[in-house]
Design a protein around this motif. Structure first.
Motif, PDB file in Angstrom:
ATOM      1  N   THR A 187      33.265  36.442  -7.491  1.00 52.11           N
ATOM      2  CA  THR A 187      33.596  36.218  -6.088  1.00 52.11           C
ATOM      3  C   THR A 187      33.508  37.555  -5.372  1.00 52.11           C
ATOM      4  OG1 THR A 187      35.934  36.481  -6.613  1.00 52.11           O
ATOM      5  CG2 THR A 187      35.132  34.255  -6.413  1.00 52.11           C
ATOM      6  N   LEU A 307      22.274  33.123   4.167  1.00 47.85           N
ATOM      7  CA  LEU A 307      23.162  32.123   3.580  1.00 47.85           C
ATOM      8  C   LEU A 307      22.798  30.672   3.855  1.00 47.85           C
ATOM      9  CD1 LEU A 307      26.526  33.933   4.487  1.00 47.85           C
ATOM     10  CD2 LEU A 307      25.123  34.235   2.431  1.00 47.85           C
ATOM     11  N   ASP A 311      21.373  27.461  -1.357  1.00 49.70           N
ATOM     12  CA  ASP A 311      22.419  27.222  -2.351  1.00 49.70           C
ATOM     13  C   ASP A 311      22.155  27.910  -3.684  1.00 49.70           C
ATOM     14  OD1 ASP A 311      23.926  25.565  -0.649  1.00 49.70           O
ATOM     15  OD2 ASP A 311      22.600  23.874  -1.085  1.00 49.70           O
ATOM     16  N   GLY A 313      20.882  31.152  -4.048  1.00 51.55           N
ATOM     17  CA  GLY A 313      20.725  32.599  -3.907  1.00 51.55           C
ATOM     18  C   GLY A 313      19.356  33.035  -3.445  1.00 51.55           C
ATOM     19  N   THR A 329      23.857  29.795  -8.589  1.00 58.83           N
ATOM     20  CA  THR A 329      24.291  29.092  -7.380  1.00 58.83           C
ATOM     21  C   THR A 329      25.165  29.995  -6.513  1.00 58.83           C
ATOM     22  OG1 THR A 329      26.281  28.223  -8.458  1.00 58.83           O
ATOM     23  CG2 THR A 329      24.313  26.825  -8.514  1.00 58.83           C
ATOM     24  N   THR A 330      25.105  29.763  -5.205  1.00 61.34           N
ATOM     25  CA  THR A 330      25.957  30.531  -4.300  1.00 61.34           C
ATOM     26  C   THR A 330      26.713  29.569  -3.394  1.00 61.34           C
ATOM     27  OG1 THR A 330      23.961  30.756  -2.935  1.00 61.34           O
ATOM     28  CG2 THR A 330      24.687  32.696  -4.146  1.00 61.34           C
ATOM     29  N   ASN A 331      28.027  29.671  -3.414  1.00 61.09           N
ATOM     30  CA  ASN A 331      28.834  28.876  -2.492  1.00 61.09           C
ATOM     31  C   ASN A 331      29.530  29.799  -1.500  1.00 61.09           C
ATOM     32  OD1 ASN A 331      30.224  26.595  -1.412  1.00 61.09           O
ATOM     33  ND2 ASN A 331      32.066  27.355  -2.451  1.00 61.09           N
ATOM     34  N   ILE A 347      32.231  34.610  -0.863  1.00 59.16           N
ATOM     35  CA  ILE A 347      31.164  33.995  -1.651  1.00 59.16           C
ATOM     36  C   ILE A 347      31.551  33.838  -3.118  1.00 59.16           C
ATOM     37  CG2 ILE A 347      28.742  34.254  -2.397  1.00 59.16           C
ATOM     38  CD1 ILE A 347      28.222  35.744   0.228  1.00 59.16           C
ATOM     39  N   ASN A 348      31.219  32.683  -3.666  1.00 60.37           N
ATOM     40  CA  ASN A 348      31.413  32.398  -5.089  1.00 60.37           C
ATOM     41  C   ASN A 348      30.027  32.205  -5.699  1.00 60.37           C
ATOM     42  OD1 ASN A 348      32.480  29.572  -7.015  1.00 60.37           O
ATOM     43  ND2 ASN A 348      32.979  31.685  -7.449  1.00 60.37           N
ATOM     44  N   LEU A 349      29.637  33.169  -6.536  1.00 59.92           N
ATOM     45  CA  LEU A 349      28.290  33.156  -7.104  1.00 59.92           C
ATOM     46  C   LEU A 349      28.377  32.939  -8.610  1.00 59.92           C
ATOM     47  CD1 LEU A 349      25.459  35.589  -6.137  1.00 59.92           C
ATOM     48  CD2 LEU A 349      25.993  35.286  -8.536  1.00 59.92           C
ATOM     49  N   TYR A 351      26.175  32.557 -12.234  1.00 55.63           N
ATOM     50  CA  TYR A 351      24.853  32.944 -12.719  1.00 55.63           C
ATOM     51  C   TYR A 351      24.694  32.756 -14.221  1.00 55.63           C
ATOM     52  CZ  TYR A 351      27.474  37.278 -13.692  1.00 55.63           C
ATOM     53  OH  TYR A 351      28.405  38.195 -14.123  1.00 55.63           O
TER      54      TYR A 351
END
Ligand SMILES: [Zn+2]
Length: 469
Positions: A187, A307, A311, A313, A329-331, A347-349, A351
């Motif tokens: 995050t 952004l 979704d 990246g 994924t990127t939220n 951001i919550n990424l 991988y």
């Protein structure tokens, strides 16, 4: 054969499980003390496990009342079984008292039956039955018990500060056949650095913008407050048109001369933002059409460039995919903005194994710095992965197959399980493909079949890994 061994213990399993389920082991911060690090309930449940272990002749070792272990076996290497006895609050709408277990013909109903008290007792009995058989252990067994899994994992953090890491292990806190990989979860905040600037008479001033509260959820609501000089009706019309074109819900109201725009999206877990609708990013996308004050225009432009509609990246230059673990994924879970103070994207990424997160973040940081944005890294949990064809994983899965006849392959997920506390460990049960997943919900239950079959699977797996090897 293993299932028959378990048969003789069914009543005892149910009795011990009922005792554990009767303890309301919910975290209570306002009652936390040194004696009760996350409140009295979780500590009581931990002590309960020590009591049954001592009754059955096992050693125990407590670690600051927040975690501990039951010890069995013998040998140089340690095999870890990582369980937790805390539960999430009961919530409303139960048909029975969530902390008075109800045992019916075919199931046990109470908070924690699935997550994680049922599986904890199943794993405990697997060890106990082997011990009662007087097997010739080749490994030491540590049944590690945490009391803060549902919140901050303070239990395992504290435990592994001082205690030995098992060479191998599993966490009976998810699903069969096994979860052998979990994405890295990070995050971070992208923060707008605002300089005082002369404004050139914008038509619209963005007074405030808010969307989302949690990094790991797609926000389902976003609110923007706009000061509008003239043509208020035009904006409202454009907004209505935007909603229709993009098939999202929303509304506009005028409140003391301020236009308040709201967009409703679809909340889903942040591990798969592509199946949700991010209300915040849509509302910013609409705002990007307007002649906004400079700070707001800069903020909105950032969302457009990096952004919105991205979704995986891709716009941040971080698109990454592996055969085994799927997509990065990127939220964008939290968006906040204040007039002339600027804003933040939370951001919550997530991988896959193999993605160079640190390098990617540095590159991104350098790229956005000239645009007036900086990055503040929150937490970064690296990917957790054990190869599917590792003999350890194969042995676990074979025990599952022998019991069920189901040949589903182990799989990887975007979320995080308790297993990631182990250097080499996987999540292994105790949900079956046909189990109703009521974890964290009302009327949570475990079927007796599930409970006893899980015990039998753990029994066989432990025999193969800790007695035969
Ligand atoms: Zn759990």
């Amino acid at each position: 054969m293993w299932r028959e061994k378990v048969s003789a213990y069914e009543d005892a399993i149910l009795e011990d499980l009922k005792g554990l389920l009767s303890i309301e082991s919910v975290r209570e911060d306002d009652k936390a003390t040194k004696e009760y690090p996350v409140g009295p309930g979780p500590r009581k449940a931990l002590d309960y496990m020590y009591e049954i272990a001592e009754r059955d002749g096992f050693g125990t070792h407590d670690v600051d009342h927040i975690a501990g272990r039951i010890e069995a076996g013998d040998g140089k290497d340690i095999f870890g079984i990582l369980c937790h006895v805390d539960v999430v609050p009961a919530g409303d709408g139960w048909d029975s008292d969530p902390f008075t277990p109800v045992v019916t013909e075919d199931k046990v109903i109470a908070r924690g039956t699935l997550d994680d008290k049922g599986p904890t007792i199943a794993a405990y009995y697997a060890v106990k039955i082997l011990n009662d058989m007087n097997v010739d252990w080749k490994k030491r067994i540590h049944i590690i018990i945490g009391t803060d899994e549902e919140s901050d994992w303070k239990c395992t953090d504290r435990y592994f500060e001082t205690e030995e890491m098992p060479q191998l292990g599993f966490a009976p806190d998810a699903e069969f056949p096994a979860i052998h990989g979990e994405k890295g979860i990070s995050t971070f905040d992208v923060i707008q650095d605002v300089k005082a600037e002369d404004q050139d008479e914008p038509e619209y001033e963005l007074r405030a913008f808010t969307s989302g509260q949690r990094y790991n959820m797609v926000p389902d609501e976003a609110v923007a407050k706009l000061a509008v000089k003239e043509n208020m009706t035009d904006v409202i019309q454009n907004f209505e048109q935007y909603l229709t074109e993009h098939e999202v819900e929303g509304e506009s109201v005028v409140d003391s001369g301020i236009l308040v725009l709201t967009v409703y999206g679809k909340a889903v877990h942040g591990m798969d933002p592509s199946i949700g609708v991010n209300a915040g990013l849509y509302l910013l996308n609409f705002l990007s059409q307007l002649d906004l004050d400079k700070t707001a225009a800069n903020f909105v432009a950032f969302s457009e460039q990096y952004l919105f509609n991205s979704d995986f990246g891709e716009k941040m230059g971080m698109k990454f995919h592996t055969e085994v673990m799927g997509d990065l994924t990127t939220n964008i879970g939290v968006i906040q903005y204040e007039y002339e103070k600027g804003g933040t994207f939370g951001i919550n990424l997530r991988y896959p194994e193999g993605f160079e997160f640190d390098d990617a973040l540095i590159r991104f940081k350098d790229e956005i710095q000239p645009l007036g944005f900086s990055i503040q890294l929150g937490k970064n949990q690296t990917p957790h992965y054990v190869a599917k064809d590792d003999p350890f994983v194969q042995t676990l899965v074979q025990a599952y197959r022998n019991q069920t006849g189901d040949d589903t392959e182990p799989y990887t997920i975007g979320g995080g399980t308790y297993a990631r506390n182990l250097d080499k460990g996987v999540a292994f049960g105790a949900m079956f493909s046909d189990s109703e997943d009521l974890m964290h919900q009302k009327n949570e239950y475990i079927t007796k079949k599930q409970l006893f079959n899980a015990t039998s699977i753990y029994l066989e797996a432990l025999y193969k890994l800790c007695v035969e090897e």
